[in-house]
Scaffold this motif. Structure first.
Motif, PDB file in Angstrom:
ATOM      1  N   GLY A 145      12.541  43.571  27.517  1.00  0.00           N
ATOM      2  CA  GLY A 145      13.807  43.068  26.989  1.00  0.00           C
ATOM      3  C   GLY A 145      13.745  42.724  25.517  1.00  0.00           C
ATOM      4  N   SER A 146      12.522  42.761  24.945  1.00  0.00           N
ATOM      5  CA  SER A 146      12.342  42.408  23.530  1.00  0.00           C
ATOM      6  C   SER A 146      12.013  43.654  22.727  1.00  0.00           C
ATOM      7  CB  SER A 146      11.220  41.371  23.384  1.00  0.00           C
ATOM      8  OG  SER A 146      11.565  40.169  24.043  1.00  0.00           O
ATOM      9  N   TYR A 147      12.908  43.999  21.821  1.00  0.00           N
ATOM     10  CA  TYR A 147      12.773  45.240  21.051  1.00  0.00           C
ATOM     11  C   TYR A 147      12.955  44.974  19.558  1.00  0.00           C
ATOM     12  CZ  TYR A 147      13.089  48.364  25.133  1.00  0.00           C
ATOM     13  OH  TYR A 147      12.857  49.033  26.304  1.00  0.00           O
ATOM     14  N   ALA A 148      12.598  45.980  18.779  1.00  0.00           N
ATOM     15  CA  ALA A 148      12.923  45.999  17.352  1.00  0.00           C
ATOM     16  C   ALA A 148      12.969  47.442  16.894  1.00  0.00           C
ATOM     17  CB  ALA A 148      11.889  45.224  16.539  1.00  0.00           C
ATOM     18  N   PHE A 149      14.039  47.808  16.228  1.00  0.00           N
ATOM     19  CA  PHE A 149      14.103  49.124  15.593  1.00  0.00           C
ATOM     20  C   PHE A 149      13.517  48.985  14.201  1.00  0.00           C
ATOM     21  CE2 PHE A 149      17.828  50.192  18.491  1.00  0.00           C
ATOM     22  CZ  PHE A 149      17.050  51.025  19.287  1.00  0.00           C
ATOM     23  N   MET A 150      12.437  49.744  13.945  1.00  0.00           N
ATOM     24  CA  MET A 150      11.654  49.549  12.727  1.00  0.00           C
ATOM     25  C   MET A 150      11.671  50.759  11.809  1.00  0.00           C
ATOM     26  SD  MET A 150      10.501  46.503  13.086  1.00  0.00           S
ATOM     27  CE  MET A 150       9.293  46.477  11.762  1.00  0.00           C
ATOM     28  N   PRO A 151      11.949  50.546  10.519  1.00  0.00           N
ATOM     29  CA  PRO A 151      11.747  51.616   9.536  1.00  0.00           C
ATOM     30  C   PRO A 151      10.255  51.734   9.237  1.00  0.00           C
ATOM     31  CG  PRO A 151      12.471  49.626   8.440  1.00  0.00           C
ATOM     32  CD  PRO A 151      12.479  49.320   9.914  1.00  0.00           C
ATOM     33  N   MET A 152       9.888  52.731   8.470  1.00  0.00           N
ATOM     34  CA  MET A 152       8.486  52.942   8.132  1.00  0.00           C
ATOM     35  C   MET A 152       8.125  52.064   6.933  1.00  0.00           C
ATOM     36  SD  MET A 152       5.939  54.747   9.319  1.00  0.00           S
ATOM     37  CE  MET A 152       6.680  56.172  10.093  1.00  0.00           C
ATOM     38  N   THR A 153       7.481  50.927   7.197  1.00  0.00           N
ATOM     39  CA  THR A 153       7.213  49.967   6.132  1.00  0.00           C
ATOM     40  C   THR A 153       6.248  50.509   5.075  1.00  0.00           C
ATOM     41  OG1 THR A 153       5.433  48.996   7.462  1.00  0.00           O
ATOM     42  CG2 THR A 153       7.620  48.022   7.690  1.00  0.00           C
ATOM     43  N   ASP A 154       5.332  51.393   5.458  1.00  0.00           N
ATOM     44  CA  ASP A 154       4.341  51.908   4.510  1.00  0.00           C
ATOM     45  C   ASP A 154       4.965  52.732   3.394  1.00  0.00           C
ATOM     46  OD1 ASP A 154       2.624  50.827   6.386  1.00  0.00           O
ATOM     47  OD2 ASP A 154       1.172  52.464   6.215  1.00  0.00           O
ATOM     48  N   PHE A 155       6.133  53.290   3.622  1.00  0.00           N
ATOM     49  CA  PHE A 155       6.730  54.211   2.659  1.00  0.00           C
ATOM     50  C   PHE A 155       7.889  53.583   1.883  1.00  0.00           C
ATOM     51  CE2 PHE A 155       5.408  57.312   6.156  1.00  0.00           C
ATOM     52  CZ  PHE A 155       4.127  57.441   5.625  1.00  0.00           C
ATOM     53  N   ALA A 156       7.956  52.244   1.884  1.00  0.00           N
ATOM     54  CA  ALA A 156       9.076  51.561   1.239  1.00  0.00           C
ATOM     55  C   ALA A 156       8.915  51.449  -0.276  1.00  0.00           C
ATOM     56  CB  ALA A 156       9.261  50.168   1.842  1.00  0.00           C
ATOM     57  N   THR A 157       7.692  51.664  -0.798  1.00  0.00           N
ATOM     58  CA  THR A 157       7.440  51.554  -2.234  1.00  0.00           C
ATOM     59  C   THR A 157       7.451  52.937  -2.885  1.00  0.00           C
ATOM     60  OG1 THR A 157       5.046  51.745  -1.933  1.00  0.00           O
ATOM     61  CG2 THR A 157       6.008  49.533  -1.808  1.00  0.00           C
ATOM     62  N   GLU A 158       7.391  52.953  -4.194  1.00  0.00           N
ATOM     63  CA  GLU A 158       7.377  54.227  -4.921  1.00  0.00           C
ATOM     64  C   GLU A 158       6.132  55.042  -4.575  1.00  0.00           C
ATOM     65  OE1 GLU A 158       7.467  55.820  -9.570  1.00  0.00           O
ATOM     66  OE2 GLU A 158       8.300  53.855  -9.059  1.00  0.00           O
ATOM     67  N   SER A 159       4.988  54.363  -4.495  1.00  0.00           N
ATOM     68  CA  SER A 159       3.754  55.068  -4.128  1.00  0.00           C
ATOM     69  C   SER A 159       3.815  55.525  -2.672  1.00  0.00           C
ATOM     70  CB  SER A 159       2.544  54.162  -4.336  1.00  0.00           C
ATOM     71  OG  SER A 159       2.638  52.989  -3.536  1.00  0.00           O
ATOM     72  N   GLY A 160       4.494  54.730  -1.828  1.00  0.00           N
ATOM     73  CA  GLY A 160       4.654  55.115  -0.434  1.00  0.00           C
ATOM     74  C   GLY A 160       5.531  56.342  -0.286  1.00  0.00           C
TER      75      GLY A 160
ATOM     76  N   ALA B  90       9.619  49.008  18.264  1.00  0.00           N
ATOM     77  CA  ALA B  90       8.602  48.043  18.666  1.00  0.00           C
ATOM     78  C   ALA B  90       9.098  47.286  19.891  1.00  0.00           C
ATOM     79  CB  ALA B  90       8.315  47.079  17.521  1.00  0.00           C
ATOM     80  N   PHE B  91       8.160  46.854  20.741  1.00  0.00           N
ATOM     81  CA  PHE B  91       8.577  46.157  21.948  1.00  0.00           C
ATOM     82  C   PHE B  91       7.495  45.192  22.415  1.00  0.00           C
ATOM     83  CE2 PHE B  91       6.624  50.182  23.134  1.00  0.00           C
ATOM     84  CZ  PHE B  91       5.645  49.789  24.041  1.00  0.00           C
ATOM     85  N   MET B  92       7.902  44.286  23.295  1.00  0.00           N
ATOM     86  CA  MET B  92       6.989  43.297  23.866  1.00  0.00           C
ATOM     87  C   MET B  92       7.336  43.079  25.331  1.00  0.00           C
ATOM     88  SD  MET B  92       6.711  39.224  22.975  1.00  0.00           S
ATOM     89  CE  MET B  92       8.334  38.926  23.711  1.00  0.00           C
ATOM     90  N   PHE B  93       6.321  42.974  26.191  1.00  0.00           N
ATOM     91  CA  PHE B  93       6.582  42.611  27.576  1.00  0.00           C
ATOM     92  C   PHE B  93       5.356  41.932  28.181  1.00  0.00           C
ATOM     93  CE2 PHE B  93       4.984  46.918  27.624  1.00  0.00           C
ATOM     94  CZ  PHE B  93       4.108  46.980  28.708  1.00  0.00           C
ATOM     95  N   LEU B  94       5.590  41.146  29.219  1.00  0.00           N
ATOM     96  CA  LEU B  94       4.527  40.360  29.857  1.00  0.00           C
ATOM     97  C   LEU B  94       3.828  41.170  30.929  1.00  0.00           C
ATOM     98  CD1 LEU B  94       6.320  36.916  30.116  1.00  0.00           C
ATOM     99  CD2 LEU B  94       4.288  37.418  28.762  1.00  0.00           C
ATOM    100  N   ALA B  95       2.830  41.919  30.519  1.00  0.00           N
ATOM    101  CA  ALA B  95       2.034  42.717  31.454  1.00  0.00           C
ATOM    102  C   ALA B  95       0.871  43.333  30.699  1.00  0.00           C
ATOM    103  CB  ALA B  95       2.879  43.811  32.108  1.00  0.00           C
ATOM    104  N   GLN B  96      -0.120  43.829  31.437  1.00  0.00           N
ATOM    105  CA  GLN B  96      -1.201  44.601  30.854  1.00  0.00           C
ATOM    106  C   GLN B  96      -0.808  46.077  30.866  1.00  0.00           C
ATOM    107  OE1 GLN B  96      -5.241  43.561  32.279  1.00  0.00           O
ATOM    108  NE2 GLN B  96      -4.216  41.939  33.409  1.00  0.00           N
ATOM    109  N   THR B  97      -1.296  46.802  29.898  1.00  0.00           N
ATOM    110  CA  THR B  97      -0.957  48.216  29.817  1.00  0.00           C
ATOM    111  C   THR B  97      -2.207  49.076  29.733  1.00  0.00           C
ATOM    112  OG1 THR B  97      -0.794  47.992  27.411  1.00  0.00           O
ATOM    113  CG2 THR B  97       1.250  47.840  28.668  1.00  0.00           C
ATOM    114  N   PHE B  98      -2.075  50.287  30.267  1.00  0.00           N
ATOM    115  CA  PHE B  98      -3.066  51.341  30.070  1.00  0.00           C
ATOM    116  C   PHE B  98      -4.476  50.938  30.492  1.00  0.00           C
ATOM    117  CE2 PHE B  98      -0.193  51.721  26.186  1.00  0.00           C
ATOM    118  CZ  PHE B  98       0.833  52.240  26.948  1.00  0.00           C
TER     119      PHE B  98
END
Length: 355
Positions: free
Chosen positions: A123-138, A176-184
């Motif tokens: 139930g916990s999400y986030a739509f994320m842009p690519m933070t590494d490419f936000a600068t001129e060098s990125g 991005a997401f979060m949930f209460l469980a173990q994965t993989f």
């Protein structure tokens, strides 16, 4: 026939410290559901949705507040197709009966207002842009990556379209997401875990589906070709590395046990190369296959027309996620429902049945 991978997914699980405290006063902004409006959510319909557990869950509140603290406050309605940032997502659970609400129960099964309590997994999400490419060098680094891994001629149009999304700093490319469980893990640890992960919203890798035999009872040959395009590894690794920043930021960090366990020996992804290794080792499907029979012009590889009719046929329609030319950036469930509702209207029109 090519098929888009269904949003590759990688995550890690950390042990947490569970709070034991009474529920606090709830405000919509606490868990980022203040984007909901009466006009947008409607008042009726066959499928029910709710926020089961979100209001009571302190981690849901910590998730959205942490995203705000690291600079990714929700910018608008996450279902609009343009918002970025953290939010709490509804799940298809009837708010009254606390039972799952889906096409089967809404259209085919007898109405049943009793049953087991249930809750959605995430139930916990986030739509994320690519933070590494936000600068001129990125930006220069991104251009070099596209130059290093060019598109195949047969996939040039889709590749170029997706490239415009990756090059726009306001566009989301990861969920991005979060949930209460173990994965993989095959061997579950007895401790309490919270999992943080990332799903690639616009994978460039494409798999294939081919007929295996003239015998219709034989299954097709399916090869998803996960991460076959190296750009998916590059992009997903950068998103996954940012999840470490989220895990180390307050208030979410206060719920994660200092020096606690991770569910995988490679789950510490402090640098880019470690993140790439982890992505290649642990990534699985998001289980939302789509795009194998796209609604596109036939000369561009399309299978169905705007009426959902298979080219070359008079009465054969395809009504599922395979008709989508590109994977939606969110869960495909509601989009599949929309395709089905549209198909029902088209069939009614064919038979002159009033809607």
């Amino acid at each position: 026939m090519s098929v888009s991978n269904a949003g590759d997914l990688s995550s890690f699980a950390s042990t947490i410290m569970l709070p034991f405290q009474p529920a606090t006063v709830f405000h919509k902004v606490d868990v980022e559901i203040n984007w909901i409006t009466q006009e947008g959510q409607g008042t009726s319909g066959p499928i029910q949705a709710s926020f089961q557990g979100t209001i009571q869950d302190p981690l849901s509140k910590a998730w959205t507040k942490t995203l705000r603290e690291v600079g990714y406050c929700l910018t608008g309605d996450p279902f609009s197709g343009s918002a970025t940032g953290g939010f709490s997502s509804p799940i298809t659970v009837d708010p009254t009966s606390k039972t799952r609400s889906y096409a089967g129960s809404a259209y085919f099964l007898p109405a049943n207002k009793t049953g087991s309590f249930c809750s959605g997994g995430i139930g916990s999400y986030a739509f994320m842009p690519m933070t590494d490419f936000a600068t001129e060098s990125g930006e220069e680094e991104l251009r070099e990556l596209f130059k290093k891994y060019p598109a195949e001629n047969k996939d040039m149009e889709r590749y170029n379209l997706l490239r415009t999304i990756f090059e726009d700093p306001k566009e989301s490319t990861g969920s991005a997401f979060m949930f209460l469980a173990q994965t993989f893990t095959q061997n579950l640890d007895p401790h309490n875990f919270v999992s943080l992960g990332i799903s690639l919203l616009h994978p460039l890798s494409r798999g294939s589906v081919h007929i295996a035999s003239a015998d219709a009872t034989q299954p097709p040959i399916i090869d998803p070709k996960y991460l076959s395009n190296e750009l998916d590894v590059e992009f997903m690794s950068r998103h996954l590395r940012f999840m470490e920043t989220i895990a180390e930021s307050q208030p979410l960090a206060s719920f994660i046990k200092p020096g606690g366990k991770r569910n995988h020996e490679m789950a510490h992804v402090k640098d880019l190369e470690a993140a790439k290794d982890y992505v290649r080792t642990t990534t699985i499907s998001n289980n939302h296959p789509a795009c194998s029979c796209p609604m596109m012009p036939r000369d561009k590889g399309g299978v169905v027309d705007a009426q959902l009719l298979v080219y070359g046929t008079a009465n054969l329609r395809i009504v599922d996620a395979s008709v989508m030319p590109l994977i939606p950036r969110g869960n495909i469930q509601s989009s599949v429902y929309a395709v089905a509702e549209r198909a029902a209207d088209l069939i009614k029109e064919d038979h002159h049945i009033q809607k």
